[in-house]
Design a protein around this motif. Structure first.
Motif, PDB file in Angstrom:
ATOM      1  N   GLU A  73       0.828  -1.206   0.000  1.00 25.76           N
ATOM      2  CA  GLU A  73       0.000   0.000   0.000  1.00 25.76           C
ATOM      3  C   GLU A  73       0.869   1.264   0.000  1.00 25.76           C
ATOM      4  O   GLU A  73       0.574   2.232  -0.698  1.00 25.76           O
ATOM      5  CB  GLU A  73      -0.953   0.011   1.204  1.00 25.76           C
ATOM      6  CG  GLU A  73      -2.068  -1.001   1.099  1.00 25.76           C
ATOM      7  CD  GLU A  73      -2.976  -0.739  -0.089  1.00 25.76           C
ATOM      8  OE1 GLU A  73      -3.296   0.429  -0.376  1.00 25.76           O
ATOM      9  OE2 GLU A  73      -3.362  -1.725  -0.743  1.00 25.76           O
ATOM     10  N   ILE A  74       1.925   1.253   0.793  1.00 29.11           N
ATOM     11  CA  ILE A  74       2.821   2.417   0.854  1.00 29.11           C
ATOM     12  C   ILE A  74       3.505   2.621  -0.498  1.00 29.11           C
ATOM     13  O   ILE A  74       3.647   3.757  -0.963  1.00 29.11           O
ATOM     14  CB  ILE A  74       3.835   2.276   2.006  1.00 29.11           C
ATOM     15  CG1 ILE A  74       3.096   2.401   3.350  1.00 29.11           C
ATOM     16  CG2 ILE A  74       4.947   3.313   1.903  1.00 29.11           C
ATOM     17  CD1 ILE A  74       3.932   2.107   4.568  1.00 29.11           C
ATOM     18  N   LEU A  75       3.883   1.549  -1.148  1.00 29.04           N
ATOM     19  CA  LEU A  75       4.487   1.674  -2.478  1.00 29.04           C
ATOM     20  C   LEU A  75       3.486   2.278  -3.459  1.00 29.04           C
ATOM     21  O   LEU A  75       3.849   3.147  -4.257  1.00 29.04           O
ATOM     22  CB  LEU A  75       4.957   0.310  -2.985  1.00 29.04           C
ATOM     23  CG  LEU A  75       5.569   0.304  -4.378  1.00 29.04           C
ATOM     24  CD1 LEU A  75       6.813   1.169  -4.428  1.00 29.04           C
ATOM     25  CD2 LEU A  75       5.888  -1.103  -4.815  1.00 29.04           C
ATOM     26  N   ASN A  76       2.241   1.854  -3.389  1.00 28.45           N
ATOM     27  CA  ASN A  76       1.207   2.433  -4.258  1.00 28.45           C
ATOM     28  C   ASN A  76       1.019   3.917  -3.965  1.00 28.45           C
ATOM     29  O   ASN A  76       0.857   4.725  -4.889  1.00 28.45           O
ATOM     30  CB  ASN A  76      -0.117   1.695  -4.089  1.00 28.45           C
ATOM     31  CG  ASN A  76      -0.090   0.321  -4.716  1.00 28.45           C
ATOM     32  OD1 ASN A  76       0.700   0.046  -5.598  1.00 28.45           O
ATOM     33  ND2 ASN A  76      -0.947  -0.560  -4.231  1.00 28.45           N
ATOM     34  N   ILE A  77       1.052   4.277  -2.699  1.00 29.79           N
ATOM     35  CA  ILE A  77       0.881   5.679  -2.323  1.00 29.79           C
ATOM     36  C   ILE A  77       2.038   6.516  -2.853  1.00 29.79           C
ATOM     37  O   ILE A  77       1.847   7.586  -3.436  1.00 29.79           O
ATOM     38  CB  ILE A  77       0.746   5.818  -0.789  1.00 29.79           C
ATOM     39  CG1 ILE A  77      -0.553   5.186  -0.307  1.00 29.79           C
ATOM     40  CG2 ILE A  77       0.834   7.277  -0.361  1.00 29.79           C
ATOM     41  CD1 ILE A  77      -0.629   4.983   1.193  1.00 29.79           C
ATOM     42  N   VAL A  78       3.244   6.037  -2.657  1.00 28.45           N
ATOM     43  CA  VAL A  78       4.437   6.779  -3.095  1.00 28.45           C
ATOM     44  C   VAL A  78       4.447   6.925  -4.612  1.00 28.45           C
ATOM     45  O   VAL A  78       4.876   7.948  -5.140  1.00 28.45           O
ATOM     46  CB  VAL A  78       5.712   6.060  -2.589  1.00 28.45           C
ATOM     47  CG1 VAL A  78       6.952   6.602  -3.248  1.00 28.45           C
ATOM     48  CG2 VAL A  78       5.831   6.194  -1.082  1.00 28.45           C
ATOM     49  N   SER A  79       3.938   5.928  -5.310  1.00 27.18           N
ATOM     50  CA  SER A  79       3.929   5.962  -6.770  1.00 27.18           C
ATOM     51  C   SER A  79       2.793   6.804  -7.338  1.00 27.18           C
ATOM     52  O   SER A  79       2.757   7.052  -8.545  1.00 27.18           O
ATOM     53  CB  SER A  79       3.818   4.538  -7.317  1.00 27.18           C
ATOM     54  OG  SER A  79       4.906   3.764  -6.882  1.00 27.18           O
ATOM     55  N   SER A  80       1.873   7.234  -6.498  1.00 21.40           N
ATOM     56  CA  SER A  80       0.724   7.999  -6.992  1.00 21.40           C
ATOM     57  C   SER A  80       1.138   9.420  -7.373  1.00 21.40           C
ATOM     58  O   SER A  80       2.223   9.888  -7.035  1.00 21.40           O
ATOM     59  CB  SER A  80      -0.370   8.041  -5.923  1.00 21.40           C
ATOM     60  OG  SER A  80       0.066   8.787  -4.815  1.00 21.40           O
ATOM     61  N   ASN A  81       0.222  10.115  -8.061  1.00 17.35           N
ATOM     62  CA  ASN A  81       0.508  11.464  -8.548  1.00 17.35           C
ATOM     63  C   ASN A  81      -0.194  12.518  -7.700  1.00 17.35           C
ATOM     64  O   ASN A  81      -0.920  13.357  -8.216  1.00 17.35           O
ATOM     65  CB  ASN A  81       0.072  11.608 -10.011  1.00 17.35           C
ATOM     66  CG  ASN A  81       0.938  10.801 -10.940  1.00 17.35           C
ATOM     67  OD1 ASN A  81       2.114  10.608 -10.673  1.00 17.35           O
ATOM     68  ND2 ASN A  81       0.369  10.324 -12.018  1.00 17.35           N
ATOM     69  N   VAL A  82       0.036  12.486  -6.398  1.00 16.45           N
ATOM     70  CA  VAL A  82      -0.521  13.515  -5.510  1.00 16.45           C
ATOM     71  C   VAL A  82       0.645  14.219  -4.832  1.00 16.45           C
ATOM     72  O   VAL A  82       1.788  13.769  -4.897  1.00 16.45           O
ATOM     73  CB  VAL A  82      -1.488  12.903  -4.461  1.00 16.45           C
ATOM     74  CG1 VAL A  82      -2.707  12.316  -5.145  1.00 16.45           C
ATOM     75  CG2 VAL A  82      -0.798  11.852  -3.621  1.00 16.45           C
ATOM     76  N   ASP A  83       0.356  15.320  -4.162  1.00 17.92           N
ATOM     77  CA  ASP A  83       1.432  16.089  -3.531  1.00 17.92           C
ATOM     78  C   ASP A  83       1.982  15.355  -2.305  1.00 17.92           C
ATOM     79  O   ASP A  83       1.384  14.413  -1.790  1.00 17.92           O
ATOM     80  CB  ASP A  83       0.962  17.505  -3.185  1.00 17.92           C
ATOM     81  CG  ASP A  83      -0.100  17.520  -2.105  1.00 17.92           C
ATOM     82  OD1 ASP A  83      -0.822  16.519  -1.968  1.00 17.92           O
ATOM     83  OD2 ASP A  83      -0.208  18.537  -1.396  1.00 17.92           O
ATOM     84  N   PHE A  84       3.120  15.825  -1.833  1.00 11.98           N
ATOM     85  CA  PHE A  84       3.835  15.140  -0.761  1.00 11.98           C
ATOM     86  C   PHE A  84       3.024  15.086   0.530  1.00 11.98           C
ATOM     87  O   PHE A  84       3.029  14.067   1.225  1.00 11.98           O
ATOM     88  CB  PHE A  84       5.191  15.822  -0.520  1.00 11.98           C
ATOM     89  CG  PHE A  84       5.961  15.222   0.623  1.00 11.98           C
ATOM     90  CD1 PHE A  84       6.485  13.947   0.523  1.00 11.98           C
ATOM     91  CD2 PHE A  84       6.165  15.922   1.800  1.00 11.98           C
ATOM     92  CE1 PHE A  84       7.190  13.382   1.569  1.00 11.98           C
ATOM     93  CE2 PHE A  84       6.861  15.370   2.853  1.00 11.98           C
ATOM     94  CZ  PHE A  84       7.388  14.093   2.734  1.00 11.98           C
ATOM     95  N   GLU A  85       2.327  16.135   0.869  1.00 12.46           N
ATOM     96  CA  GLU A  85       1.559  16.156   2.116  1.00 12.46           C
ATOM     97  C   GLU A  85       0.457  15.103   2.097  1.00 12.46           C
ATOM     98  O   GLU A  85       0.230  14.424   3.101  1.00 12.46           O
ATOM     99  CB  GLU A  85       0.976  17.553   2.359  1.00 12.46           C
ATOM    100  CG  GLU A  85       1.990  18.557   2.859  1.00 12.46           C
ATOM    101  CD  GLU A  85       2.697  18.109   4.139  1.00 12.46           C
ATOM    102  OE1 GLU A  85       2.014  17.647   5.080  1.00 12.46           O
ATOM    103  OE2 GLU A  85       3.936  18.202   4.186  1.00 12.46           O
ATOM    104  N   ALA A  86      -0.214  14.959   0.966  1.00 11.61           N
ATOM    105  CA  ALA A  86      -1.263  13.943   0.864  1.00 11.61           C
ATOM    106  C   ALA A  86      -0.654  12.542   0.959  1.00 11.61           C
ATOM    107  O   ALA A  86      -1.229  11.650   1.610  1.00 11.61           O
ATOM    108  CB  ALA A  86      -2.023  14.104  -0.444  1.00 11.61           C
ATOM    109  N   LYS A  87       0.495  12.360   0.339  1.00 12.36           N
ATOM    110  CA  LYS A  87       1.175  11.067   0.425  1.00 12.36           C
ATOM    111  C   LYS A  87       1.580  10.774   1.855  1.00 12.36           C
ATOM    112  O   LYS A  87       1.408   9.651   2.353  1.00 12.36           O
ATOM    113  CB  LYS A  87       2.418  11.061  -0.477  1.00 12.36           C
ATOM    114  CG  LYS A  87       2.111  10.984  -1.946  1.00 12.36           C
ATOM    115  CD  LYS A  87       3.397  10.953  -2.763  1.00 12.36           C
ATOM    116  CE  LYS A  87       3.117  10.942  -4.242  1.00 12.36           C
ATOM    117  NZ  LYS A  87       4.341  10.870  -5.042  1.00 12.36           N
ATOM    118  N   ARG A  88       2.115  11.792   2.536  1.00 17.29           N
ATOM    119  CA  ARG A  88       2.560  11.603   3.916  1.00 17.29           C
ATOM    120  C   ARG A  88       1.390  11.221   4.812  1.00 17.29           C
ATOM    121  O   ARG A  88       1.508  10.314   5.646  1.00 17.29           O
ATOM    122  CB  ARG A  88       3.244  12.875   4.424  1.00 17.29           C
ATOM    123  CG  ARG A  88       3.993  12.670   5.722  1.00 17.29           C
ATOM    124  CD  ARG A  88       4.923  13.819   6.024  1.00 17.29           C
ATOM    125  NE  ARG A  88       4.238  15.076   6.144  1.00 17.29           N
ATOM    126  CZ  ARG A  88       3.747  15.564   7.288  1.00 17.29           C
ATOM    127  NH1 ARG A  88       3.877  14.882   8.388  1.00 17.29           N
ATOM    128  NH2 ARG A  88       3.143  16.725   7.307  1.00 17.29           N
TER     129      ARG A  88
END
Length: 156
Positions: free
Chosen positions: A121-136
């Motif tokens: 799930e974390i890999l999917n999140i990091v690979s997504s195209n959203v800003d850093f704060e949303a990823k964090r």
């Protein structure tokens, strides 16, 4: 008779010396040819370096280095995955300790399975195209969910 043997031996040694001299001459010629080839190849290399046209290998190297630059979101994701893995290992060790129950193996498998899910799930999140704060935020949520799951497994 002794003189005859010495003469034969002297003749044989002379022939050996002649053969050795021929071999030395042949080897010197080969060395000179190889030196000339090395000089020619060095000249070609210098010419190629001066032309500055990127070779396919250089193009590939540039592509690889461009893809290996690690951004903050990858660093943060890796840090959280590390925390989850360490916690899973600590709890698995605790479960398989001296006072291991009958279903310890099943509980360890549950913890390790949830760890793999969290990593994915974390890999999917990091690979997504959203800003850093949303990823964090999403990565922190995955961390919290994994820790809660570990707690519920330990309560069993």
């Amino acid at each position: 008779m002794r003189k005859k043997k010495l003469l034969i031996q002297n003749t044989a040694l002379f022939e050996q010396l002649q053969n050795a001299n021929l071999s030395v001459t042949r080897l010197k010629r080969e060395i000179a040819e190889r030196d000339a080839e090395i000089a020619r190849l060095k000249k070609q290399l210098d010419t190629a370096e001066k032309s500055k046209t990127p070779t396919p290998l250089q193009n590939l190297e540039q592509k690889v280095t461009a893809h290996t630059s690690v951004a903050d979101d990858f660093d943060y994701g890796a840090e959280i995955i590390g925390k989850i893995v360490v916690e899973a290992a600590r709890l698995s060790n605790k479960l398989t300790g001296a006072d291991a129950g009958t279903n310890a193996k099943e509980l360890v498998n549950l913890i390790l399975g949830r760890t793999e899910v969290a990593k994915s799930e974390i890999l999917n999140i990091v690979s997504s195209n959203v800003d850093f704060e949303a990823k964090r935020k999403a990565i922190d949520e995955q961390y919290n969910m994994a820790i809660e799951y570990f707690s519920s497994v330990m309560a069993q």
